[in-house]
Design an enzyme around this catalytic site. Structure first.
Site, mmCIF file in Angstrom:
data_model
loop_
_atom_site.group_PDB
_atom_site.id
_atom_site.type_symbol
_atom_site.label_atom_id
_atom_site.label_comp_id
_atom_site.label_asym_id
_atom_site.label_seq_id
_atom_site.Cartn_x
_atom_site.Cartn_y
_atom_site.Cartn_z
ATOM 1 N N GLN A 160 -57.367 8.227 9.273
ATOM 2 C CA GLN A 160 -58.521 8.450 10.209
ATOM 3 C C GLN A 160 -58.037 7.959 11.144
ATOM 4 O O GLN A 160 -58.223 7.715 12.757
ATOM 5 C CB GLN A 160 -59.839 9.677 10.254
ATOM 6 C CG GLN A 160 -59.446 10.814 9.515
ATOM 7 C CD GLN A 160 -61.233 11.663 8.678
ATOM 8 O OE1 GLN A 160 -61.718 10.519 9.321
ATOM 9 N NE2 GLN A 160 -61.208 12.798 7.847
ATOM 10 N N GLY B 128 -64.339 16.065 10.165
ATOM 11 C CA GLY B 128 -64.100 13.905 10.201
ATOM 12 C C GLY B 128 -62.644 14.105 11.178
ATOM 13 O O GLY B 128 -63.191 13.482 11.715
ATOM 14 N N ASP C 94 -59.505 13.093 -0.811
ATOM 15 C CA ASP C 94 -60.093 14.562 -1.015
ATOM 16 C C ASP C 94 -59.739 15.359 -2.939
ATOM 17 O O ASP C 94 -60.380 16.253 -2.726
ATOM 18 C CB ASP C 94 -58.809 15.373 -0.424
ATOM 19 C CG ASP C 94 -59.771 14.385 1.016
ATOM 20 O OD1 ASP C 94 -60.427 13.790 1.234
ATOM 21 O OD2 ASP C 94 -58.224 15.084 1.966
HETATM 22 C C1 S3P Z 1 -57.350 13.244 6.629
HETATM 23 C C2 S3P Z 1 -58.170 11.609 6.074
HETATM 24 C C3 S3P Z 1 -58.848 10.868 4.754
HETATM 25 C C4 S3P Z 1 -59.280 12.549 4.629
HETATM 26 C C5 S3P Z 1 -59.349 13.574 5.352
HETATM 27 C C6 S3P Z 1 -58.043 13.912 6.128
HETATM 28 C C7 S3P Z 1 -56.440 13.071 7.311
HETATM 29 O O1 S3P Z 1 -60.048 10.647 5.313
HETATM 30 O O2 S3P Z 1 -60.172 12.028 3.438
HETATM 31 O O3 S3P Z 1 -59.503 14.412 4.480
HETATM 32 O O4 S3P Z 1 -56.064 14.038 8.197
HETATM 33 O O5 S3P Z 1 -55.902 12.150 8.816
HETATM 34 P P1 S3P Z 1 -60.069 8.822 5.815
HETATM 35 O O6 S3P Z 1 -59.219 9.090 6.489
HETATM 36 O O7 S3P Z 1 -61.321 9.021 5.923
HETATM 37 O O8 S3P Z 1 -59.967 8.581 4.253
#
Ligand code: S3P
Length: 447
Positions: free
Chosen positions: A175, A100, A326
């Site tokens: 993110q 993701g 997480d």
């Molecule tokens: C992350 C942000 C989080 C986290 C993911 C890593 C990042 O996600 O759960 O494992 O590196 O920016 P979200 O932005 O969907 O909360």
């Protein structure tokens, strides 16, 4: 990369865990090192990069946009970037596997450069919501075409004449914030991105280090506003990736719940937006000491010394959720071995992680004899005390590495082994998990 061949594995009742372990580099910072290196002019030298599937997919994508990304040795990588706005059209579809972060940050990074690219991923990533990034990117002039519901596979068409934006990120997501900041780099003028709930700030810190004009100030709602000036000139830097607190969480909790254990985890990143689990475990009565805390290239790091402890259930403050977003699968396992109830609320975002993590945690706990109440936005785990968890269940991991690792850890301290249906996904974030745990004394069995 997808995993057609699932690899079932059991975590088995284990003797006291002992020793010193060093977990791999931080996943969030590893993705960002490659992406910012690819957007900078000159060379970025990275040490301690996490060489896991998710990050390697990002390396491939950065290369596909025209930067040179070369592995020099274990964890040592050199990126020669194109400069902001210099990315070319990838010749092939970009497959991000399970990642993701890699995919959403790359959508932002290319969104204001006039190239188009096709994004896809494995069965888990193809179910995850991408509109949360794609819709705000259209404010810059970016266009996209996605599957119904804004899902992958999807095409992003970078803006031909990008505009600066003002945008409030409506959910607690680093993110989405990061994708917008990366897109703003190639838009003229100043963009303002705000958030109410503070989330991990690695993008902001690293953008500063790469020479971007970025400032962070308070917002009226108690959150913050980030101002970033576009048409930026980023310059390659040296990065030593600190070790991942989200990976350290697994040996840490294992040492807490396996009686007689004493484990030291060295050089773990202590960024306050990432250490909510450590605070929570201390409140639960964990014998957890942080030693030798010091600044290492802009992030605090330190050693975690942890000894087996009888934990007690608590109510996790909802305001802390984003600082440990997480870590709820492994905290839920710790809670199963605590005395009393642990209440966790404000976990809506867990529904859209690598799996519906709330559902996967609840099913896994129940399969192993733990009583758990489901709330619309969380769960209540009824702890069974040290040695009290029956185990013996099979857990469906839904292509989710953290569900797999959490329930294997449960098996080390339960009365009977815990089986997970697929341990292959662990390679997306923590490829040495099994060997590191075995070195501490943990017992696995092929299932
Ligand atoms: C992350 C942000 C989080 C986290 C993911 C890593 C990042 O996600 O759960 O494992 O590196 O920016 P979200 O932005 O969907 O909360």
């Amino acid at each position: 990369m997808s995993h057609p061949a699932a690899r079932p594995l059991k975590g088995c009742p284990s003797p006291a865990l002992k020793g010193l372990a060093t977990v791999p580099g931080d996943k969030s910072i590893s993705h960002r090192s490659l992406i910012l290196g690819g957007m900078a002019l000159g060379e970025t030298w990275i040490t301690g990069l996490l060489e896991a599937e998710d990050v390697l997919n990002t390396a491939n994508a950065v290369r596909a946009f025209g930067a040179s990304v070369v592995r020099q040795g274990p964890g040592a990588w050199k990126v020669s970037g194109t400069g902001v706005g210099g990315w070319r059209r990838p010749e092939d579809v970009l497959d991000f596997g399970n990642a993701g972060t890699g995919s959403r940050l790359m959508m932002g990074a290319m969104a204001t450069t006039p190239v188009s690219a096709v994004f896809t991923g494995d069965a888990s990533l193809r179910k995850r919501p991408m509109k949360r990034v794609l819709e705000p990117l259209t404010l810059f002039g970016t266009e996209y075409e996605a599957q119904p519901g804004g899902l992958m596979p999807l095409t992003v068409k970078g803006a031909v004449q990008a505009m600066p934006v003002t945008y409030h990120v409506p959910m607690a997501s680093a993110q989405v914030k990061s994708a917008m900041l990366l897109a703003a780099l190639n838009a003229p003028g100043t963009s303002r991105i705000s958030q109410t709930t503070l989330t991990r700030d690695h993008t902001e810190r690293m953008l500063k280090a790469f020479g971007a004009n970025i400032t962070v100030g308070p917002a009226e709602d108690g959150g913050e506003v980030i101002s970033i000036t576009g048409e930026a000139e980023l310059k390659g830097i040296k990065i030593a990736v600190p070790r991942d607190p989200s990976s350290a969480a697994f040996p840490l909790v294992a040492a807490l719940i396996v009686p007689g254990s004493e484990v030291t985890l060295t050089d773990v990143m202590l960024n306050p937006r990432r250490t909510g689990l450590f605070d929570t475990l201390k409140e639960m009565g964990a014998d957890l000491e942080i030693r030798n805390a010091h600044d290492a290239g802009g992030e605090m790091v330190g050693d975690l010394v942890v000894r087996a402890s009888q934990l007690k259930g608590i109510e996790v403050p909802p305001a802390r959720v984003s600082d440990m977003i997480d870590e709820f699968p492994i905290l839920s396992v710790a809670a199963a071995f605590a005395e009393g109830k642990t209440v966790m609320r404000g976990l809506e975002e867990l529904r859209v992680k690598e799996s519906d993590r709330l559902a996967a945690i609840i099913a896994g706990l129940r399969a192993n004899g733990v009583t758990v109440e489901e709330l619309p936005d969380g769960l209540i785990v009824h702890g069974m005390g040290v040695g009290g968890v029956p185990g013996g269940g099979s857990v469906v991991t839904h292509l989710d590495h953290r569900i797999a690792m959490s329930f294997l850890v449960m098996g080390f301290a339960a009365k009977s082994a815990v089986m997970v249906d697929d341990a292959a996904m662990i390679a997306t974030s923590f490829p040495v998990f099994e060997s590191l745990m075995k070195d501490l004394g943990a017992v696995f069995e092929a299932a």
